[in-house]
Design a protein around this motif. Structure first.
Motif, mmCIF file in Angstrom:
data_model
loop_
_atom_site.group_PDB
_atom_site.id
_atom_site.type_symbol
_atom_site.label_atom_id
_atom_site.label_comp_id
_atom_site.label_asym_id
_atom_site.label_seq_id
_atom_site.Cartn_x
_atom_site.Cartn_y
_atom_site.Cartn_z
ATOM 1 N N ASP A 47 56.490 35.944 50.426
ATOM 2 C CA ASP A 47 55.344 36.497 51.153
ATOM 3 C C ASP A 47 54.893 37.821 50.543
ATOM 4 O OD1 ASP A 47 55.461 34.357 52.860
ATOM 5 O OD2 ASP A 47 56.488 35.427 54.474
ATOM 6 N N PHE A 48 55.848 38.658 50.166
ATOM 7 C CA PHE A 48 55.515 39.957 49.574
ATOM 8 C C PHE A 48 54.755 39.773 48.269
ATOM 9 C CE2 PHE A 48 56.331 43.518 46.755
ATOM 10 C CZ PHE A 48 56.112 44.620 47.559
ATOM 11 N N ASP A 49 55.258 38.884 47.407
ATOM 12 C CA ASP A 49 54.612 38.665 46.115
ATOM 13 C C ASP A 49 53.231 38.030 46.275
ATOM 14 O OD1 ASP A 49 56.686 39.781 44.744
ATOM 15 O OD2 ASP A 49 57.617 37.898 44.150
ATOM 16 N N LEU A 50 53.103 37.117 47.230
ATOM 17 C CA LEU A 50 51.796 36.493 47.460
ATOM 18 C C LEU A 50 50.790 37.520 47.967
ATOM 19 C CD1 LEU A 50 52.792 33.105 49.124
ATOM 20 C CD2 LEU A 50 51.807 33.430 46.853
ATOM 21 N N GLU A 51 51.234 38.392 48.859
ATOM 22 C CA GLU A 51 50.338 39.429 49.385
ATOM 23 C C GLU A 51 49.936 40.397 48.289
ATOM 24 O OE1 GLU A 51 50.297 42.940 52.812
ATOM 25 O OE2 GLU A 51 51.889 41.416 52.782
ATOM 26 N N ALA A 52 50.899 40.773 47.433
ATOM 27 C CA ALA A 52 50.595 41.685 46.338
ATOM 28 C C ALA A 52 49.604 41.051 45.366
ATOM 29 C CB ALA A 52 51.881 42.071 45.606
ATOM 30 N N ALA A 53 49.795 39.759 45.084
ATOM 31 C CA ALA A 53 48.889 39.062 44.172
ATOM 32 C C ALA A 53 47.491 38.959 44.766
ATOM 33 C CB ALA A 53 49.440 37.672 43.857
ATOM 34 N N ALA A 54 47.426 38.703 46.077
ATOM 35 C CA ALA A 54 46.120 38.593 46.735
ATOM 36 C C ALA A 54 45.386 39.933 46.722
ATOM 37 C CB ALA A 54 46.309 38.108 48.173
ATOM 38 N N GLU A 55 46.118 41.016 46.961
ATOM 39 C CA GLU A 55 45.507 42.346 46.940
ATOM 40 C C GLU A 55 45.012 42.695 45.536
ATOM 41 O OE1 GLU A 55 48.437 45.000 48.442
ATOM 42 O OE2 GLU A 55 48.170 44.388 50.539
ATOM 43 N N LYS A 56 45.787 42.312 44.544
ATOM 44 C CA LYS A 56 45.393 42.579 43.166
ATOM 45 C C LYS A 56 44.135 41.797 42.812
ATOM 46 C CE LYS A 56 47.280 42.514 38.450
ATOM 47 N NZ LYS A 56 48.461 42.162 37.624
ATOM 48 N N GLU A 57 44.095 40.554 43.265
ATOM 49 C CA GLU A 57 42.925 39.712 42.988
ATOM 50 C C GLU A 57 41.688 40.261 43.684
ATOM 51 O OE1 GLU A 57 41.486 35.098 43.769
ATOM 52 O OE2 GLU A 57 43.611 35.628 43.805
ATOM 53 N N ALA A 58 41.870 40.714 44.931
ATOM 54 C CA ALA A 58 40.737 41.232 45.695
ATOM 55 C C ALA A 58 40.198 42.522 45.090
ATOM 56 C CB ALA A 58 41.159 41.463 47.145
ATOM 57 N N SER A 59 41.106 43.375 44.603
ATOM 58 C CA SER A 59 40.670 44.650 44.044
ATOM 59 C C SER A 59 40.029 44.483 42.677
ATOM 60 C CB SER A 59 41.861 45.610 43.932
ATOM 61 O OG SER A 59 42.840 45.105 43.035
ATOM 62 N N ALA A 60 40.407 43.417 41.961
ATOM 63 C CA ALA A 60 39.864 43.192 40.621
ATOM 64 C C ALA A 60 38.406 42.745 40.685
ATOM 65 C CB ALA A 60 40.693 42.154 39.885
ATOM 66 N N GLY A 61 38.099 41.960 41.685
ATOM 67 C CA GLY A 61 36.730 41.469 41.789
ATOM 68 C C GLY A 61 36.524 40.242 40.920
ATOM 69 N N PRO A 62 35.504 39.465 41.209
ATOM 70 C CA PRO A 62 35.254 38.228 40.451
ATOM 71 C C PRO A 62 34.881 38.507 39.006
ATOM 72 C CG PRO A 62 33.402 38.725 41.883
ATOM 73 C CD PRO A 62 34.485 39.695 42.250
ATOM 74 N N GLY A 63 35.497 37.741 38.119
ATOM 75 C CA GLY A 63 35.110 37.804 36.712
ATOM 76 C C GLY A 63 35.726 38.933 35.931
ATOM 77 N N GLU A 64 36.473 39.842 36.575
ATOM 78 C CA GLU A 64 37.081 40.948 35.844
ATOM 79 C C GLU A 64 38.293 40.459 35.070
ATOM 80 O OE1 GLU A 64 37.844 44.521 37.924
ATOM 81 O OE2 GLU A 64 36.034 44.394 39.138
ATOM 82 N N ALA A 65 38.605 41.156 33.983
ATOM 83 C CA ALA A 65 39.738 40.767 33.158
ATOM 84 C C ALA A 65 40.413 42.009 32.627
ATOM 85 C CB ALA A 65 39.282 39.873 31.992
ATOM 86 N N THR A 66 41.664 41.845 32.192
ATOM 87 C CA THR A 66 42.410 42.953 31.592
ATOM 88 C C THR A 66 42.883 42.539 30.217
ATOM 89 O OG1 THR A 66 44.462 42.162 32.591
ATOM 90 C CG2 THR A 66 43.214 43.794 33.833
#
Length: 226
Positions: A146-165
């Motif tokens: 659950d912790f890792d899924l939440e962290a991944a979701a927060e990272k995805e949300a903060s990155a925004g659509p189409g962003e890349a690193t």
């Protein structure tokens, strides 16, 4: 705790040699002082670390209390400028994942093997305790997922659509990850925690011999609930 590995191995070997394949019973000579002493030592040790073998609510309550005690000692050690005992440093337990990892270590490496070998003895019924160990271990694993899924979701949300690193190879890597990959990453996190447990018993016994039993118990997850 310093003799955990040796006593556990000796009792496992005793059970293996005393097992009657035809009946499934143990032909153990309890009149033998060394044999009786070994079994009593392991039973007492299992009792001492049995908190994770209790139902979740009770177990988790006492885990929190032990953590408070360990961390309070770690704070004093830090203030005095002396090395902080293994597992007593509150700065290294910053979230539920680090707490869960410590508890998984303790259950899987220390407590469960003790209860498993004791359950092999005739006239020993600890099925309820074993069930609690399995259930509590599963709850900690779920906390990590659950912790890792939440962290991944927060990272995805903060990155925004189409962003890349930029990756280590200089290529662009998509920041957002599909749900299936998030789950896979969380499961990998659990596997890494369990893999690390393989080397823990040896390190704990070394620390116990050098620093005394309490330091080893702290390294076992600083919340074993002993």
């Amino acid at each position: 705790m310093a003799n955990h590995g040796v006593d556990l191995m000796e009792l496992e070997q005793l059970c293996d040699s005393a097992l009657d394949p035809a009946t499934g019973s143990m032909n153990i000579d309890m009149k033998s002082a060394p044999t009786a002493t070994l079994i009593l030592k392991v039973a007492l040790h299992a009792s001492d670390v049995s908190n994770p073998a209790k139902e979740w609510g009770y177990y988790n309550k006492w885990t929190e209390r032990v953590l408070q005690e360990f961390h309070a000692q770690g704070d004093i050690e830090r203030d005095r400028g002396i090395p902080i005992s293994p597992g007593f440093d509150r700065s290294k337990m910053t979230n539920i994942k680090s707490k869960a990892g410590g508890q998984m270590f303790f259950i899987g490496v220390i407590v469960q093997p003790l209860f498993s070998v004791l359950s092999r003895l005739d006239n020993v019924d600890i099925d309820v305790a074993m069930d609690h160990l399995h259930e509590n271990q599963a709850k900690w694993k779920q906390h990590i997922v659950d912790f890792d899924l939440e962290a991944a979701a927060e990272k995805e949300a903060s990155a925004g659509p189409g962003e890349a690193t930029e990756g280590a190879d200089g290529g662009a890597q998509a920041e957002a990850r599909p749900g299936d990959e998030q789950v896979a990453g969380a499961v990998t996190g659990v596997a890494e925690v369990e893999k690390g447990a393989k080397t823990l018993p040896t390190e704990m016994e070394k620390n116990a011999q050098k620093n005394g039993d309490r330091s080893a118990e702290g390294e076992a997850g600083a919340g074993a609930g002993v």
